[in-house]
Design an enzyme around this catalytic site. Structure first.
Site, PDB file in Angstrom:
ATOM      1  N   LYS A 206       0.840  -1.196   0.000  1.00  0.00           N
ATOM      2  CA  LYS A 206       0.000   0.000   0.000  1.00  0.00           C
ATOM      3  C   LYS A 206       0.879   1.252   0.000  1.00  0.00           C
ATOM      4  CE  LYS A 206      -4.128  -1.728  -0.227  1.00  0.00           C
ATOM      5  NZ  LYS A 206      -4.819  -1.609  -1.529  1.00  0.00           N
TER       6      LYS A 206
ATOM      7  N   ASP B  98       0.026  -0.419  -4.731  1.00  0.00           N
ATOM      8  CA  ASP B  98      -1.332   0.105  -4.892  1.00  0.00           C
ATOM      9  C   ASP B  98      -1.457   1.435  -4.141  1.00  0.00           C
ATOM     10  OD1 ASP B  98      -4.008   0.552  -5.239  1.00  0.00           O
ATOM     11  OD2 ASP B  98      -4.700  -1.333  -4.338  1.00  0.00           O
TER      12      ASP B  98
ATOM     13  N   GLU C 290      -0.832   0.024  -9.275  1.00  0.00           N
ATOM     14  CA  GLU C 290      -2.301  -0.012  -9.254  1.00  0.00           C
ATOM     15  C   GLU C 290      -2.857   1.346  -8.821  1.00  0.00           C
ATOM     16  OE1 GLU C 290      -3.937  -3.715  -7.914  1.00  0.00           O
ATOM     17  OE2 GLU C 290      -5.698  -2.769  -7.014  1.00  0.00           O
TER      18      GLU C 290
ATOM     19  N   ASP D 203      -8.220   0.199 -10.719  1.00  0.00           N
ATOM     20  CA  ASP D 203      -9.148  -0.445  -9.792  1.00  0.00           C
ATOM     21  C   ASP D 203     -10.320   0.514  -9.506  1.00  0.00           C
ATOM     22  OD1 ASP D 203     -10.429  -1.535  -7.582  1.00  0.00           O
ATOM     23  OD2 ASP D 203      -8.645  -2.015  -6.460  1.00  0.00           O
TER      24      ASP D 203
ATOM     25  N   LYS E 198     -14.308  -5.116  -8.937  1.00  0.00           N
ATOM     26  CA  LYS E 198     -14.827  -5.414  -7.605  1.00  0.00           C
ATOM     27  C   LYS E 198     -16.334  -5.627  -7.707  1.00  0.00           C
ATOM     28  CE  LYS E 198     -11.448  -3.723  -4.337  1.00  0.00           C
ATOM     29  NZ  LYS E 198     -10.240  -3.339  -5.039  1.00  0.00           N
TER      30      LYS E 198
ATOM     31  N   TRP F 114      -8.862 -13.040   5.910  1.00  0.00           N
ATOM     32  CA  TRP F 114      -8.485 -11.742   6.495  1.00  0.00           C
ATOM     33  C   TRP F 114      -9.233 -11.517   7.809  1.00  0.00           C
ATOM     34  CZ3 TRP F 114      -7.623  -6.822   3.145  1.00  0.00           C
ATOM     35  CH2 TRP F 114      -6.842  -7.118   2.006  1.00  0.00           C
TER      36      TRP F 114
END
Ligand code: 0XW
Ligand code: MG
Length: 365
Positions: free
Chosen positions: A165, A193, A218, A241, A263, A323
């Site tokens: 990230k 990303d 990303e 994305d 998504k 997760w």
């Protein structure tokens, strides 16, 4: 077949690894999930799940999903859930936009269609390409050394694709990626990303400083225009994305993006994600099919759609059920060596854990 009754449940899904942070300091401690059951006049029930990542990741929030369901559900009674495209058009006619809120209903329709046809979703969505799909694991934004440690923890657990990230200070972001790259085993695939966090100038600085690294970038900037302006300066494959919210955006990304992240919640569910996936593959773009959040029900849908994407065009997906601390269904195969299989039973192929779902917040019909 008709929808006779609709029930919906709210479920808190805390993250196993604590706060999850993306660019701009946007943090979440878990997902606030909505699970929908469509009960038919036959003996089939379909299940669907959606969960936004907080309220600042996408134009979506959990309270909005619940409010939209109250609006939609009474008007869907009597509809045929197996006519999925028709049902989607009906939802769009009743409520404009709010795609995320429609995603769980649409997923439940596909579960019913699969159960009725006696086919697992992967086959129903075009065909099962292989048995498993690559997983990636996101490393929450933190100091470079902390992120390197986290990444090592994930590669030891079997993940071979790591999403770092970024989207903060460009020099620190490069240090983040370098620290992770140095810590993980050779051959680990790296994505950086930014979640749209960089201004164009920041993105330019990042690609300038990171030039020698082997990574895929990303969603560097929020707008498609800024991502397009970055393109000629960017030596890395570029994946969009957050920009990809429908067919118009996908077409606009052609020639600019090497891949897209679809998504389910953002685009409105399985029906629309499949349309976009098929269009992207036809256009020669690589595809990740995933979602904004969820547990086992949602992970099953992501796995089916991912597996029905031809390998040559498939990037990876995500095992959200690993997760979170809460499992909401049985039947999901365990992730192994950084890869995930889809269930082989009809429909989504998972059975909800009613004891975990508790009492519905919505019941109509
Ligand atoms: C890593 N994710 C799939 C989890 C959150 O929903 C955000 C998203 C991303 O691509 O940033
Ligand atoms: Mg992303």
């Amino acid at each position: 077949m008709r929808i006779a009754r609709i029930t919906a449940y709210r479920l808190d899904l805390p993250f196993k690894d604590g706060a999850y942070v993306v660019s701009g300091g946007r943090a979440a401690l878990g997902f606030d999930a909505t699970v929908v059951a469509l009960h038919t006049d036959g003996d089939v029930t379909g299940w669907g799940e959606m969960a936004p990542l907080g309220a600042a990741y996408d134009p979506a929030f959990a309270g909005g999903a619940r409010a939209a369901l109250e609006e939609l559900a009474p008007l869907l009674l009597g509809e045929d859930p197996t006519q999925v495209v028709r049902l989607n058009r009906r939802m769009d006619a009743i409520l404009m936009g709010h795609n995320y809120a429609k995603a769980a209903i649409d997923m439940a329709c596909w579960d019913i269609l699969g159960k009725t046809a006696g086919m697992p979703l992967a086959e129903l969505l075009g065909g099962r390409y292989g048995e498993t799909v690559d997983l990636y694991r996101s490393v929450s934004q933190d100091a470079p050394a902390v992120m390197a440690q986290r990444a090592t923890h994930y590669t030891r657990a079997g993940y071979r694709r790591i999403q770092v990230k970024v989207g903060g200070d460009p020099a620190e972001d490069v240090a983040r990626v370098r620290a992770v790259a140095a810590a993980v085993p050779r051959g680990t695939v790296l994505f950086a990303d930014a979640n749209g966090g960089w201004a164009l100038g920041d993105a330019r600085r990042f690609v300038g400083l990171a030039r020698d690294l082997d990574l895929t970038l990303e969603q560097p900037c929020r707008s498609l225009a800024d991502c397009a302006a970055l393109r000629p300066h960017c030596p890395f494959p570029l994946v969009l994305d957050e920009s990809i919210d429908g067919l118009a955006a996908l077409l606009a990304a052609r020639g600019l993006a090497d891949g897209v992240t679809l998504k389910l919640a953002r685009v409105g569910g399985v029906t629309k994600a499949r349309q976009l996936r098929d269009a992207a593959v036809e256009l020669g773009m690589k595809v990740t099919v995933e979602d904004t959040g969820g547990s086992d029900i949602d992970t099953a849908a992501m796995a089916h759609l991912s597996l029905s994407t031809p390998e040559a065009f498939r990037l990876h997906t995500v095992d959200f059920n690993n997760w979170v601390t809460v499992s909401n269904a049985t039947g999901m195969p365990e992730a192994k060596d950084g890869r995930l299989a889809a269930p082989t039973a009809p429909g989504l192929g998972v059975t909800p854990r009613m004891e975990v779902l508790g009492e519905p917040f919505l019941e109509v019909g």
